[in-house]
Scaffold this active site. Sequence first.
Site, PDB file in Angstrom:
ATOM      1  N   ASP A 272       0.823  -1.205   0.000  1.00 25.73           N
ATOM      2  CA  ASP A 272       0.000   0.000   0.000  1.00 25.73           C
ATOM      3  C   ASP A 272       0.862   1.262   0.000  1.00 25.73           C
ATOM      4  O   ASP A 272       1.943   1.305   0.583  1.00 25.73           O
ATOM      5  CB  ASP A 272      -0.890  -0.016   1.250  1.00 25.73           C
ATOM      6  CG  ASP A 272      -1.815   1.171   1.333  1.00 25.73           C
ATOM      7  OD1 ASP A 272      -2.692   1.275   0.456  1.00 25.73           O
ATOM      8  OD2 ASP A 272      -1.657   1.991   2.252  1.00 25.73           O
TER       9      ASP A 272
ATOM     10  N   GLU B 268       1.012  -0.562  -5.161  1.00 25.16           N
ATOM     11  CA  GLU B 268       0.057   0.507  -5.398  1.00 25.16           C
ATOM     12  C   GLU B 268       0.892   1.785  -5.482  1.00 25.16           C
ATOM     13  O   GLU B 268       1.236   2.384  -4.468  1.00 25.16           O
ATOM     14  CB  GLU B 268      -0.963   0.614  -4.271  1.00 25.16           C
ATOM     15  CG  GLU B 268      -2.039   1.648  -4.580  1.00 25.16           C
ATOM     16  CD  GLU B 268      -2.521   2.422  -3.363  1.00 25.16           C
ATOM     17  OE1 GLU B 268      -3.531   3.114  -3.480  1.00 25.16           O
ATOM     18  OE2 GLU B 268      -1.870   2.366  -2.311  1.00 25.16           O
TER      19      GLU B 268
END
Length: 738
Positions: free
Chosen positions: A415, A468
């Site tokens: 993330d 990401e």
Amino acid sequence: MNQAELFPRLLISDEDMYLLRICRHHNPHAVLGWHRVGEDAADDYLSVIRTRQVGAESVVAIVDGLGEFPLTPTGDDFFVGGLPTPDPHAYQFRITWSGGVETTLADPYNFLPTLGEMDLHLIAEGRHEKLWTVLGAHLRSFESPQGTVTGCSFAVWAPNAKGVAVIGDFNGWNCTQHPMRSLGSSGIWEIFIPGVTEGSVYKYAIHTPDSRRDKADPMARRAEIPPATGSIVTASHYEWNDQQWLDKRAATDWQHEAMSVYEVHLGSWKIGEDYKELADDLVNYVADLGYTHVEFMPVAEHPFGGSWGYQVSGYYAPTSRWGDPDGLRYLIDKFHQRGIGVLVDWVPAHFPKDDWALARFDGPALYEHPDWRRGEQTDWGTYVFDFGRNEVRNFLVANALYWIDEFHVDGLRVDAVASMLYLDYSRKEGEWAPNQYGGREHLEAVQFLQEMNATVHKTYPGVLTVAEESTSWPGVTAQTEHNGLGFSMKWNMGWMNDTLAYFKEDPINRSWHHGMITFSMVYAYSERFILPISHDEVVHGKGSLWTRMPGDAWNKAAGVRALLGYMWAHPGKQLLFQGQEFAQRQEWSEARSLDWGDMEGWEGEYHRGIHQLVATLNDTYRNNPALYTLDSDPAGFTWVKADDAQSNVLAFTRQGAGGEQLLCVCNFGGASHQEYTVGMPQASKWKLVLNTDDAQFEGAGNDLKEEVSTLTFPWDGMADSLTLHIPAMSVQWYLRVD
């Protein structure tokens, strides 16, 4: 006259007693436990046993081969007793508490450290790849002449602490009962406590120069259910049944395989289901839809449910909200037994400021960078890891390996990578400090990501790492030896933003935005991509896929079907968030289950049709190698029609490594084209294998030809052409069959 009066050397010095009393002794094992104190046979006592038992009325040492020796209380719950032998013997304590209750326990201060010199060396270098096996709480047993001693070892890194103790439900949360010893310059504190059993709740009492902080264990492998914050002693008893899957995984290169991912928030897919219940309902559901992988939003322990797991307090502890760690193992195992891989979201970028967790763990900054310009993410109210510190980097790299080793996960989706790569990420002038060369690149974070990726891929072939990363940082999926970050794949945020913006436009306006739907092919092979329509796109007022589509219910359903048909044919793997597989009408919320009622009754016909389409897309996709074997190779894609903005039509072919060919034709306009002609480079015959407008998907059900062939009629500068019926707001796939 008691033993202490006979022989003052049995006593604890005033300084040691003071430090033990305030829990700031660096080596309580040098004072407590068994120690030789006599020099020769003329001494009355040649050795001593010292202990502190808070609240005890009496303590008797039961010494193997010598008998029982009552210990003398010396104040502040300390007890001492001399022995007439210079040699250590196995012993236990029989402790009498108020009310006459007795317990018999071995002495915590009569055991050697559970970490060896090599462990300490590797930790200092930041290279202990199985850190979780030596730090944290571990149930252990030792054989002695008096029988097997069972208990739990505890070890924690707290280099700035003046003293550390284990507190828990087994010692009345009293910080003076079990002070830990410091293992030299390593900064690690350690103790083995006999009698502590699985399920015991504990924390560390960290003493700094000016305060005491009761902290959850950073390496805890289980935690209490929030809002409780204690760590729990645990051990796995699970027996895996997925070796066949693991063997297959190790031999698989997912770049050249079909891969479609169902992203799920375990707590809200169906509210109230735990890991084991999900192992029935969720596994069957994902398998029936034909997905190859599932991706869990973060499952590591987190204090605030509304963070969806992206503010982690327990990096090594699966959240207890949905069951125990073996329950998560059971869920993952069930996916593997159905041939479905499991990715988990992993958050090494930042962590919350809760004072019982990692934040300012032993006083000053420890896990976080000490300079606020690098150590805080003010937008999120979190701390940023100090990626340049060996022990912190080790904590994170080992954590990545932990989830793969202990829970058999098949990939980590990392993330907020962009927030790690740039020192000025979401910071104003004066709020960030440049790197040593004056640039904005976070060099230590880059090195950490490279080390993590290289270590994962070296240790576990076939396991994926997915970034990401929302910027154009070069080489996110390039190998580390080529100066890349080393990720297996990257989320294609550009494709996602452009595609959703395009489909939000009314069809009558889309011709003015045609470049948004074709631009992705300009950079499609700059990285190895996953096409994500994730949870982030259906929250915070953005609307669901359903509400983004213009028009009435029929047009909304047609728009969603067309988007999905185009998405599954576009180069790259696919990811769809839960609820979008049936076009849930409302935005997602972690506070409620998916709106399963959207598929019920006559009003649910369009949603049932989209649900059926997703299952058909996955099945057709997996059975057509043209759609995935050359996914990361420009040779796998050819434009057939890219410039017909006026008609809102796209057409392209996908080629497979074995010569397979599939034609995808998209009409994103509101008008049908009954005889639409596209040029083809050679004579060919094509079979219709998917039509998003089919009646089984609640489309218009136009009667399309099952097979079409080219004519020797030049078109678009090509020698042959193909004439097709393309219904409004639909996508068709044709497989070349000659």
